[in-house]
Design an enzyme around this catalytic site. Structure first.
Site, PDB file in Angstrom:
ATOM      1  N   HIS A 131       0.818  -1.219   0.000  1.00  0.00           N
ATOM      2  CA  HIS A 131       0.000   0.000   0.000  1.00  0.00           C
ATOM      3  C   HIS A 131       0.851   1.269   0.000  1.00  0.00           C
ATOM      4  CE1 HIS A 131      -4.162   0.875  -0.135  1.00  0.00           C
ATOM      5  NE2 HIS A 131      -4.423   1.036   1.143  1.00  0.00           N
ATOM      6  N   ASN A 176      -6.988   6.343   3.582  1.00  0.00           N
ATOM      7  CA  ASN A 176      -8.383   6.600   3.243  1.00  0.00           C
ATOM      8  C   ASN A 176      -8.795   8.062   3.358  1.00  0.00           C
ATOM      9  OD1 ASN A 176      -8.445   3.876   2.826  1.00  0.00           O
ATOM     10  ND2 ASN A 176      -9.737   3.410   4.576  1.00  0.00           N
ATOM     11  N   ASP A 223      -0.773   2.527  -5.413  1.00  0.00           N
ATOM     12  CA  ASP A 223      -0.823   1.086  -5.662  1.00  0.00           C
ATOM     13  C   ASP A 223      -2.159   0.707  -6.297  1.00  0.00           C
ATOM     14  OD1 ASP A 223      -2.600  -0.198  -3.092  1.00  0.00           O
ATOM     15  OD2 ASP A 223      -1.699   1.771  -2.775  1.00  0.00           O
ATOM     16  N   ASN A 274      -9.415   3.289  -2.037  1.00  0.00           N
ATOM     17  CA  ASN A 274     -10.086   4.223  -1.129  1.00  0.00           C
ATOM     18  C   ASN A 274      -9.383   5.574  -1.012  1.00  0.00           C
ATOM     19  OD1 ASN A 274     -12.227   2.502  -0.535  1.00  0.00           O
ATOM     20  ND2 ASN A 274     -11.091   1.514   1.109  1.00  0.00           N
TER      21      ASN A 274
END
Length: 185
Positions: free
Chosen positions: A19, A66, A91, A112
């Site tokens: 991530h 997020n 990513d 997100n």
């Protein structure tokens, strides 16, 4: 001025995870352009410098993935920048491991962090560099993106992260279309 945002999560426990490849690209750009990314501003760690006569800001949002849009919105509003002067690097589970996908605009897909950026900016017409991290065959997606790469995957991803940095510079140096032609594949 160009704002280059690499998405990731702050904290040592997230370093080198799937991530955080956006943060890794910012690290490569920081080194390549001799721009220290060490100022805390706009809910991010930033660095400012020059590239081929253009002012560049490298950005690592510190809001957690997020909520990445909070940082991006603050910067875009403060500098009143055009969307084409924003490049977001992140990513992508829907792209094969080690592949790059550059796009001029588009939806957030399953990401997100990108959803939050698009929601807060109310626009999706900015360049992005998506880095393929693969997809789990089964299991929890959250667990997958927070895992580190295997040694073999890491070799591939080190090269991909380097190419993503070059692709980002090509967007600035040339334009998005030429960067897409050079690096998508």
């Amino acid at each position: 001025m160009y704002v280059i945002v690499g998405l990731g999560n702050p904290g040592k426990q997230y370093q080198q995870t799937r991530h955080n490849v956006g943060f890794n690209v910012i690290d490569v750009l920081s080194e390549k352009l001799s721009i220290r990314v060490d100022k805390i501003k706009y809910k991010a760690v930033i660095g400012e410098g020059q590239y081929q006569g253009e002012k560049i800001m490298l950005v690592k949002p510190q809001t957690f993935m997020n909520l990445s849009g909070e940082s991006v919105m603050k910067i875009m509003s403060y500098f009143d920048l055009q969307m084409e002067n924003l490049v977001v690097i992140y990513d992508d589970i829907d792209t094969e491991l080690g592949k790059l996908r550059i796009r001029k605009k588009g939806s957030a897909g399953t990401h997100n962090g990108m959803r939050n950026i698009i929601y807060l900016l109310q626009k999706d017409d900015f360049p992005r560099v998506r880095i393929g991290i693969g997809k789990p065959e089964r299991g929890d997606l959250k667990d997958f993106v927070l895992k580190r790469f295997s040694p073999d995957e890491k070799l591939l991803m080190d090269d991909t992260i380097s190419r993503a940095a070059e692709a980002t510079l090509a967007i600035i140096r040339e334009d998005v279309d030429k960067a897409m032609n050079l690096y998508n594949g």
